[in-house]
Design a protein around this motif. Structure first.
Motif, PDB file in Angstrom:
ATOM      1  N   SER A   2       0.835  -1.198   0.000  1.00  0.00           N
ATOM      2  CA  SER A   2       0.000   0.000   0.000  1.00  0.00           C
ATOM      3  C   SER A   2       0.867   1.244   0.000  1.00  0.00           C
ATOM      4  CB  SER A   2      -0.905  -0.005   1.233  1.00  0.00           C
ATOM      5  OG  SER A   2      -0.105  -0.041   2.392  1.00  0.00           O
ATOM      6  N   ASN A   3       0.211   2.363  -0.179  1.00  0.00           N
ATOM      7  CA  ASN A   3       0.939   3.618  -0.198  1.00  0.00           C
ATOM      8  C   ASN A   3       1.512   3.903   1.186  1.00  0.00           C
ATOM      9  OD1 ASN A   3       1.705   6.314  -0.199  1.00  0.00           O
ATOM     10  ND2 ASN A   3       0.267   6.765  -1.874  1.00  0.00           N
ATOM     11  N   LEU A   4       2.836   3.992   1.259  1.00  0.00           N
ATOM     12  CA  LEU A   4       3.479   4.142   2.566  1.00  0.00           C
ATOM     13  C   LEU A   4       3.059   5.407   3.283  1.00  0.00           C
ATOM     14  CD1 LEU A   4       7.067   2.913   1.849  1.00  0.00           C
ATOM     15  CD2 LEU A   4       5.407   1.881   3.375  1.00  0.00           C
ATOM     16  N   SER A   5       2.766   6.439   2.531  1.00  0.00           N
ATOM     17  CA  SER A   5       2.414   7.693   3.183  1.00  0.00           C
ATOM     18  C   SER A   5       1.112   7.567   3.965  1.00  0.00           C
ATOM     19  CB  SER A   5       2.310   8.827   2.144  1.00  0.00           C
ATOM     20  OG  SER A   5       1.288   8.526   1.229  1.00  0.00           O
ATOM     21  N   LEU A   8       2.190   5.904   7.370  1.00  0.00           N
ATOM     22  CA  LEU A   8       3.099   6.588   8.277  1.00  0.00           C
ATOM     23  C   LEU A   8       2.422   7.793   8.916  1.00  0.00           C
ATOM     24  CD1 LEU A   8       6.260   6.463   6.052  1.00  0.00           C
ATOM     25  CD2 LEU A   8       5.825   5.126   8.112  1.00  0.00           C
ATOM     26  N   PRO A   9       2.406   7.866  10.240  1.00  0.00           N
ATOM     27  CA  PRO A   9       1.901   9.059  10.914  1.00  0.00           C
ATOM     28  C   PRO A   9       2.776  10.248  10.572  1.00  0.00           C
ATOM     29  CG  PRO A   9       2.143   7.219  12.442  1.00  0.00           C
ATOM     30  CD  PRO A   9       2.829   6.836  11.190  1.00  0.00           C
ATOM     31  N   ALA A  10       2.226  11.423  10.743  1.00  0.00           N
ATOM     32  CA  ALA A  10       3.002  12.626  10.463  1.00  0.00           C
ATOM     33  C   ALA A  10       4.126  12.758  11.470  1.00  0.00           C
ATOM     34  CB  ALA A  10       2.099  13.849  10.535  1.00  0.00           C
ATOM     35  N   GLY A  11       5.144  13.452  11.099  1.00  0.00           N
ATOM     36  CA  GLY A  11       6.251  13.710  12.016  1.00  0.00           C
ATOM     37  C   GLY A  11       7.475  12.919  11.630  1.00  0.00           C
ATOM     38  N   ALA A  12       8.582  13.376  12.168  1.00  0.00           N
ATOM     39  CA  ALA A  12       9.845  12.728  11.850  1.00  0.00           C
ATOM     40  C   ALA A  12      10.093  11.584  12.819  1.00  0.00           C
ATOM     41  CB  ALA A  12      10.966  13.733  11.933  1.00  0.00           C
ATOM     42  N   GLY A  13      11.100  10.801  12.533  1.00  0.00           N
ATOM     43  CA  GLY A  13      11.464   9.738  13.444  1.00  0.00           C
ATOM     44  C   GLY A  13      11.921   8.523  12.698  1.00  0.00           C
ATOM     45  N   GLY A  14      11.583   7.335  13.160  1.00  0.00           N
ATOM     46  CA  GLY A  14      12.066   6.106  12.567  1.00  0.00           C
ATOM     47  C   GLY A  14      11.427   5.823  11.234  1.00  0.00           C
ATOM     48  N   LYS A  15      11.956   4.783  10.586  1.00  0.00           N
ATOM     49  CA  LYS A  15      11.397   4.356   9.302  1.00  0.00           C
ATOM     50  C   LYS A  15      10.600   3.099   9.580  1.00  0.00           C
ATOM     51  CE  LYS A  15      14.701   5.636   5.837  1.00  0.00           C
ATOM     52  NZ  LYS A  15      15.935   5.229   5.129  1.00  0.00           N
ATOM     53  N   ASN A  16       9.326   3.274   9.879  1.00  0.00           N
ATOM     54  CA  ASN A  16       8.469   2.147  10.222  1.00  0.00           C
ATOM     55  C   ASN A  16       7.639   1.782   9.008  1.00  0.00           C
ATOM     56  OD1 ASN A  16       8.391   4.347  12.673  1.00  0.00           O
ATOM     57  ND2 ASN A  16       8.972   2.284  13.323  1.00  0.00           N
ATOM     58  N   VAL A  17       7.960   0.670   8.412  1.00  0.00           N
ATOM     59  CA  VAL A  17       7.357   0.283   7.140  1.00  0.00           C
ATOM     60  C   VAL A  17       6.596  -1.023   7.313  1.00  0.00           C
ATOM     61  CG1 VAL A  17       7.834  -0.318   4.734  1.00  0.00           C
ATOM     62  CG2 VAL A  17       9.198   1.437   5.892  1.00  0.00           C
TER      63      VAL A  17
ATOM     64  N   LEU B   8      10.814  11.435  20.370  1.00  0.00           N
ATOM     65  CA  LEU B   8      10.384  11.341  18.982  1.00  0.00           C
ATOM     66  C   LEU B   8       8.878  11.297  18.864  1.00  0.00           C
ATOM     67  CD1 LEU B   8      12.943   8.649  17.827  1.00  0.00           C
ATOM     68  CD2 LEU B   8      12.970  11.088  17.284  1.00  0.00           C
ATOM     69  N   PRO B   9       8.315  12.004  17.896  1.00  0.00           N
ATOM     70  CA  PRO B   9       6.882  11.892  17.647  1.00  0.00           C
ATOM     71  C   PRO B   9       6.554  10.447  17.297  1.00  0.00           C
ATOM     72  CG  PRO B   9       7.840  13.705  16.416  1.00  0.00           C
ATOM     73  CD  PRO B   9       8.970  12.919  16.978  1.00  0.00           C
ATOM     74  N   SER B  10       5.326  10.095  17.535  1.00  0.00           N
ATOM     75  CA  SER B  10       4.957   8.725  17.224  1.00  0.00           C
ATOM     76  C   SER B  10       5.024   8.488  15.720  1.00  0.00           C
ATOM     77  CB  SER B  10       3.532   8.443  17.724  1.00  0.00           C
ATOM     78  OG  SER B  10       2.625   9.318  17.099  1.00  0.00           O
ATOM     79  N   GLY B  11       5.388   7.316  15.370  1.00  0.00           N
ATOM     80  CA  GLY B  11       5.426   6.982  13.956  1.00  0.00           C
ATOM     81  C   GLY B  11       6.712   7.407  13.294  1.00  0.00           C
ATOM     82  N   GLY B  12       6.819   7.122  12.053  1.00  0.00           N
ATOM     83  CA  GLY B  12       8.049   7.425  11.325  1.00  0.00           C
ATOM     84  C   GLY B  12       7.870   8.576  10.379  1.00  0.00           C
ATOM     85  N   GLY B  13       8.954   9.100   9.925  1.00  0.00           N
ATOM     86  CA  GLY B  13       8.919  10.166   8.938  1.00  0.00           C
ATOM     87  C   GLY B  13       9.633   9.719   7.689  1.00  0.00           C
ATOM     88  N   GLN B  14       9.698  10.549   6.686  1.00  0.00           N
ATOM     89  CA  GLN B  14      10.324  10.138   5.429  1.00  0.00           C
ATOM     90  C   GLN B  14      11.367  11.136   4.976  1.00  0.00           C
ATOM     91  OE1 GLN B  14       7.756   8.379   2.413  1.00  0.00           O
ATOM     92  NE2 GLN B  14       6.063   8.634   3.817  1.00  0.00           N
ATOM     93  N   ASN B  15      11.855  11.973   5.864  1.00  0.00           N
ATOM     94  CA  ASN B  15      12.843  12.981   5.468  1.00  0.00           C
ATOM     95  C   ASN B  15      12.395  13.688   4.202  1.00  0.00           C
ATOM     96  OD1 ASN B  15      14.242  12.043   7.614  1.00  0.00           O
ATOM     97  ND2 ASN B  15      16.148  11.636   6.521  1.00  0.00           N
ATOM     98  N   ILE B 463      12.336   7.743   2.371  1.00  0.00           N
ATOM     99  CA  ILE B 463      11.764   6.650   1.588  1.00  0.00           C
ATOM    100  C   ILE B 463      11.057   7.260   0.391  1.00  0.00           C
ATOM    101  CG2 ILE B 463       9.997   4.840   1.557  1.00  0.00           C
ATOM    102  CD1 ILE B 463      10.598   4.361   4.499  1.00  0.00           C
ATOM    103  N   GLU B 465       8.600   6.515  -2.871  1.00  0.00           N
ATOM    104  CA  GLU B 465       7.636   5.518  -3.349  1.00  0.00           C
ATOM    105  C   GLU B 465       7.229   5.744  -4.794  1.00  0.00           C
ATOM    106  OE1 GLU B 465       5.173   6.740   0.357  1.00  0.00           O
ATOM    107  OE2 GLU B 465       4.437   4.806  -0.312  1.00  0.00           O
TER     108      GLU B 465
END
Lengths: 119, 508
Positions: A2-5, A8-17, B8-15, B463, B465
């Motif tokens: 599916s579309n990753l966007s 993904l919740p808004a905001g920066a941080g980890g790459k949770n895919v 960190l905010p919840s969830g990830g970002g995509q730079n 990332i 897409e």
């Protein structure tokens, strides 16, 4: 996929895919990327395909998230800050560097690790 | 350290970062960051052959123009036989060239004259060790000091004779970067190769060798080029007269001071359709900057221009390209110049049907057993009769500051038959260049964006897409033409984690 966007919740941080699990995947376990796009537990045969660490337990065939290379994996425990960590052939993460271990990053705190992706 | 999960905010970002688009940005293409803060898509721009600018020094020459690039000063130095005092002196000046214009400094007459009507600055070379330009007129060496746009003639640095005591012309000049000496070939029946080192005021002669030692007639007319592949010098020379095939010898510079010269036994060079014209400028050589082939340009049967490449080991030729016939009736005055930006060479020659003009084309595609490609032949010059004089090895040079080739010619139709302007031209060989450098790649565009609009760029560590048909698990690279492929020659972007998604690596 599916579309990753959308995932993904808004905001920066980890790459949770989100990926589909191939086999049952426990929480916080290192996983490898398969050529069909699914992820599976690390073993000696796929250790070089390390892609990230699961964010939750995922049943076989179900979709679930993993923090992938380049992200910051949180929710771990008993890490040594600033120590270099390696994924082992049995899928565990430790500071043991003996081959075939593969370096995955440095611990930022007792519970988080920066999954390196520089090369 | 605090628990990062709390920070960190919840969830990830995509730079994903917003930039203003410079030009239209297609979806999913790699982009570079410009100095004005905007981003543009990675791509290549093709430039065609042509002459972009010219000008002439305010004096007149009798030809024999030579040009070299002065690396330390970033300028071209031009020298020619001047009309002053019965053509017994040379003049030289600095040419400042940028991408599309030329300016020049004052011209300065040599302090030492030659024989009447005979000061031909035969050949020039830039000496990186002394940072001077060496000019060899016949067997006499002169030096030119350059500072800014000013040249200063040194007294002559000495001379050399052949084994009969006759002054002979230095016809090939080459620089040995390992030993920091200049290697010189002299016209001589037996052939003579010497080395010289130069400090600020003196020149030292090395040993002399005679590769063509058994020949008792004709002339030893040689071209020589440093082979960066082997660290040797490749010398190609005639076989003693006009009707024998040219030969080659591999020249080694040895000794702690680089004063000794050794050579391999001359062997015949296979030039298909060879017509016998190797003397003077009927043949010339240069090394292709990428493939390391030594490219030879010569007149073949019916005076057709030919080019062929030879790859050398320390003992001989290991492979060749095919022979390419590139122009009709091009029997003399071949000059070949390395043009590093294109990874190819630029060739010039005199057209028999119009002998007072010079033609040129770019040559590329050097590989073993390949046929060399060349561009449309064009007039080098500005529509005038521009003569490419015979004796000089180096009528042109690559000017790295302008990324062009600068050549010195003289206008055959201006004035009388002897007095012609010393003309300078900027020549643009064909090549493609990219805006992608080792440091300016910033990410991948996430959606088609019009020029001037705000683009959302997935930067390093993000990332993207926007791809299609990726191979999961493969690494992907930005190529110089703007494509994203698995070819490792480009800059690595990241790894495909689905058919449409690249996990971009962190900033390299």
């Amino acid at each position: 996929m599916s579309n990753l966007s959308e995932l993904l919740p808004a905001g920066a941080g980890g790459k949770n895919v989100k990926f589909v699990a191939s086999g049952t995947l426990p929480n916080a376990r290192a996983v490898a990327l398969k050529t069909n796009g699914q992820i599976e537990l690390i073993s000696s045969s796929n250790i070089t395909n390390f892609i990230g660490i699961t964010d939750a337990a995922i049943s076989s065939g179900a979709a679930g998230k993993a923090t992938i290379k380049g992200g910051i994996k949180t929710g771990l425990s008993s890490l040594t800050p600033n120590a270099v960590y390696y994924v082992q052939a049995n899928g565990t993460v430790s500071t043991v560097s003996t081959s075939p271990a593969v370096r995955i990053g440095k611990a930022l705190s007792e519970t988080s690790i920066n999954l390196e992706y520089n090369l | 350290m605090s628990n990062l999960s709390e920070l960190l905010p919840s969830g990830g970002g995509q730079n994903q970062v917003e930039f203003v688009a410079s030009g239209t940005l297609p979806n999913g293409k790699p982009v570079v960051l410009k100095s004005n803060g905007q981003v543009e898509v990675v791509g290549e721009t093709s430039v065609s052959d042509g002459t972009t600018a010219y000008g002439n020094f305010a004096t007149y020459s009798d030809g024999d123009n030579s040009t070299v690039y002065h690396e330390a000063e970033g300028c071209i130095v031009s020298c020619w036989k001047d009309q002053s005092n019965g053509f017994t002196y040379a003049k030289a000046g600095v040419v400042s060239a940028n991408s599309n214009s030329i300016s020049w400094g004052s011209t300065v007459q040599s302090t030492v004259s030659g024989n009447a009507n005979n000061f031909a600055p035969t050949s020039m070379i830039y000496d990186p060790s002394s940072k001077k330009v060496m000019i060899f007129k016949n067997n006499v060496a002169f030096g030119l000091s350059v500072s800014g746009t000013t040249v200063t003639w040194d007294n002559n640095y000495g001379y050399d004779y052949d084994d009969t005591g006759t002054p002979k012309t230095a016809i090939g000049l080459d620089y040995d970067p390992t030993h920091e000496v200049i290697v010189i070939t002299f016209a001589n029946q037996h052939g003579r190769i010497s080395v010289r080192t130069l400090d600020t005021s003196t020149m030292t002669f090395g040993t002399r060798v005679q590769p063509n030692g058994t020949v008792t007639s004709g002339n030893f007319v040689a071209k020589i080029v440093y082979d960066k592949n082997t660290g040797k010098h490749i010398c190609i020379f005639d076989g003693g007269n006009y009707n024998t095939r040219p030969k080659y010898s591999i020249i080694s510079i040895t000794g702690s001071s680089g004063s000794n010269v050794t050579f391999t036994s001359p062997a015949s060079l296979s030039l298909p359709n060879y017509s016998g014209y190797v003397a003077y400028a009927g043949l010339n050589i240069v090394q292709d900057p990428v493939s390391n082939f030594i490219m030879v340009m010569w007149a073949g049967s019916n005076d057709y221009g030919n080019v062929r490449g030879y790859l050398f080991s320390t003992t001989g030729i290991t492979s060749t390209t095919n022979t390419t016939v590139f122009a009709s009736y091009a029997s003399q005055n071949f000059n070949v110049i390395s043009f590093p930006p294109s990874g190819a060479i630029f060739g010039m020659w005199k057209l028999d049907a119009d002998p007072q003009s010079t033609r040129g084309a770019s040559f590329s595609g050097m590989a073993a057993n390949s046929t060399i490609a060349y561009t449309t032949v064009f007039n080098v010059g500005n529509g005038q009769k521009e003569r490419n004089h015979v004796q000089n090895n180096n009528i042109g040079a690559y000017a790295s500051n302008a990324n062009k080739i600068v050549i010195g010619l003289h206008n055959y139709e201006s004035g009388n038959s002897q007095i012609r302007p010393a003309n300078i031209y900027i020549v643009q060989p064909q090549y493609s260049h990219t805006n992608l450098t080792s440091t300016n790649l910033i990410g991948i565009n996430s959606a088609t964006t019009s020029s001037g609009a705000t683009a959302k760029i997935n930067t390093w560590g993000g990332i993207n897409e926007s791809q299609t048909s990726l191979t999961i698990g493969s690494d992907y690279y930005a190529q110089t033409n703007g494509t994203i492929t698995t070819a490792t020659g480009g800059q690595k972007l990241g790894q495909a984690i689905s058919a449409t998604t690249i996990n971009m690596r962190n900033q390299p």
